[in-house]
Design a protein around this motif. Sequence first.
Motif, mmCIF file in Angstrom:
data_model
loop_
_atom_site.group_PDB
_atom_site.id
_atom_site.type_symbol
_atom_site.label_atom_id
_atom_site.label_comp_id
_atom_site.label_asym_id
_atom_site.label_seq_id
_atom_site.Cartn_x
_atom_site.Cartn_y
_atom_site.Cartn_z
ATOM 1 N N GLU A 116 -15.803 7.316 -7.045
ATOM 2 C CA GLU A 116 -15.403 5.950 -6.785
ATOM 3 C C GLU A 116 -13.950 5.760 -7.210
ATOM 4 O O GLU A 116 -13.529 6.279 -8.251
ATOM 5 C CB GLU A 116 -16.297 4.971 -7.552
ATOM 6 N N LEU A 117 -13.197 5.018 -6.423
ATOM 7 C CA LEU A 117 -11.782 4.819 -6.722
ATOM 8 C C LEU A 117 -11.592 3.615 -7.623
ATOM 9 O O LEU A 117 -12.327 2.627 -7.515
ATOM 10 C CB LEU A 117 -10.996 4.637 -5.423
ATOM 11 N N PRO A 118 -10.603 3.666 -8.523
ATOM 12 C CA PRO A 118 -10.367 2.535 -9.431
ATOM 13 C C PRO A 118 -9.878 1.308 -8.685
ATOM 14 O O PRO A 118 -9.333 1.402 -7.583
ATOM 15 C CB PRO A 118 -9.290 3.069 -10.382
ATOM 16 N N GLU A 119 -10.056 0.155 -9.298
ATOM 17 C CA GLU A 119 -9.629 -1.101 -8.692
ATOM 18 C C GLU A 119 -8.119 -1.105 -8.490
ATOM 19 O O GLU A 119 -7.360 -0.675 -9.360
ATOM 20 C CB GLU A 119 -10.027 -2.274 -9.589
ATOM 21 N N GLY A 120 -7.699 -1.578 -7.320
ATOM 22 C CA GLY A 120 -6.267 -1.638 -7.035
ATOM 23 C C GLY A 120 -5.663 -0.308 -6.659
ATOM 24 O O GLY A 120 -4.433 -0.166 -6.603
ATOM 25 N N VAL A 124 -9.558 9.925 0.486
ATOM 26 C CA VAL A 124 -9.499 10.351 -0.915
ATOM 27 C C VAL A 124 -10.889 10.295 -1.555
ATOM 28 O O VAL A 124 -11.310 11.213 -2.271
ATOM 29 C CB VAL A 124 -8.507 9.474 -1.712
ATOM 30 N N LYS A 125 -11.610 9.225 -1.255
ATOM 31 C CA LYS A 125 -12.954 9.068 -1.818
ATOM 32 C C LYS A 125 -13.884 10.169 -1.333
ATOM 33 O O LYS A 125 -14.658 10.754 -2.113
ATOM 34 C CB LYS A 125 -13.509 7.696 -1.445
ATOM 35 N N GLU A 126 -13.811 10.493 -0.046
ATOM 36 C CA GLU A 126 -14.667 11.542 0.512
ATOM 37 C C GLU A 126 -14.287 12.915 -0.037
ATOM 38 O O GLU A 126 -15.154 13.761 -0.273
ATOM 39 C CB GLU A 126 -14.572 11.536 2.032
ATOM 40 N N LEU A 173 0.855 -1.183 0.000
ATOM 41 C CA LEU A 173 0.000 0.000 0.000
ATOM 42 C C LEU A 173 0.891 1.234 0.000
ATOM 43 O O LEU A 173 1.721 1.412 0.890
ATOM 44 C CB LEU A 173 -0.900 0.003 1.238
ATOM 45 N N ILE A 174 0.720 2.087 -1.005
ATOM 46 C CA ILE A 174 1.531 3.304 -1.122
ATOM 47 C C ILE A 174 0.604 4.475 -1.424
ATOM 48 O O ILE A 174 -0.147 4.444 -2.405
ATOM 49 C CB ILE A 174 2.581 3.170 -2.241
ATOM 50 N N GLY A 175 0.631 5.490 -0.595
ATOM 51 C CA GLY A 175 -0.219 6.646 -0.837
ATOM 52 C C GLY A 175 0.012 7.705 0.213
ATOM 53 O O GLY A 175 0.799 7.525 1.140
ATOM 54 N N PHE A 176 -0.673 8.834 0.068
ATOM 55 C CA PHE A 176 -0.572 9.890 1.085
ATOM 56 C C PHE A 176 -1.737 9.748 2.056
ATOM 57 O O PHE A 176 -1.596 9.229 3.140
ATOM 58 C CB PHE A 176 -0.560 11.277 0.438
ATOM 59 N N ALA A 177 -2.926 10.150 1.666
ATOM 60 C CA ALA A 177 -4.116 9.920 2.484
ATOM 61 C C ALA A 177 -4.697 8.548 2.153
ATOM 62 O O ALA A 177 -4.468 8.009 1.074
ATOM 63 C CB ALA A 177 -5.143 11.018 2.214
#
Length: 292
Positions: free
Chosen positions: A242-246, A235-237, A226-230
Amino acid sequence: MSSWFKRKEKGIQTATEEKKDTPKGLWYKSPTGKIVEADELAKNFYVSPEDDYHVRIGSKEYFEILFDDNKFKEIDAKLTSKDPLKFEDTKKYADRLKAAQAKTGLTDAVRTAIGKSYGKDIVVCCMDFAFIGGSMGSVVGEKIARGIDYAIKKKLPFVMISKSGGARMMEAALSLMQLAKTSAKLAQLADAGLPYISLCTDPTTGGTTASYAMLGDINISEPGALIGFAGPRVVKEATGKELPEGFQTAEFVMEHGFLDFIVHRKNLKKKINLYIDLIQNIPVRKEEMKSA
């Protein structure tokens, strides 16, 4: 304190030190439901052999993987965090530090070591998620900065292994200052013409992603990390979409240009040394080419 800042424990967390010498007969169940005997898992670099799931490991295991014969010298091992803000929530910060140190046997969420990897000296800083979620406080930033200083002084390659939930909220602005501090030190490393390999492991999030984790000459990751900031929920809110798969997996991040390579844990040592040699324009050695 607002209830927003209260944390609830999820699941069972096993300290890094407890994972190495696991008694025979114990089993590990991967998220996909595959069962593997614990000692077999250890022999396979803590990767589930059936589904290739990379189990979270700590600095102890990564040092064993990267350093020849697991021989290394740790620097700044006794550096520990203070409690300058006298932070209190459900538990005093000073008490949480003592509890984390007792549980993990670590002094803080990162260790720095110098040793030989395929016969050449390298500096490795490795984070430990078992210590307050690998959170980045002032000691984490200071130990990384000192590791970079050592690499510059001795003219050695620098490897950073990130595994973190982000900045340590109990140190507030002092924690956020470490983003700029470590980034500035990496600029000095670049000015010295020394290689920096950044390895993102599961999870690499928050302030680590916003600073040193994404500043490598070559940025690599383990599969599925898992790599990300928030987080995805935030991110969704924020976007209302809707977020893409994966989303935020290492594979997704690489596809969108933020990673250079994804490396299986069994190949980490050879790949990292290969990348260092390429940056330094050193002829690739036979043992590195075999699995390059």
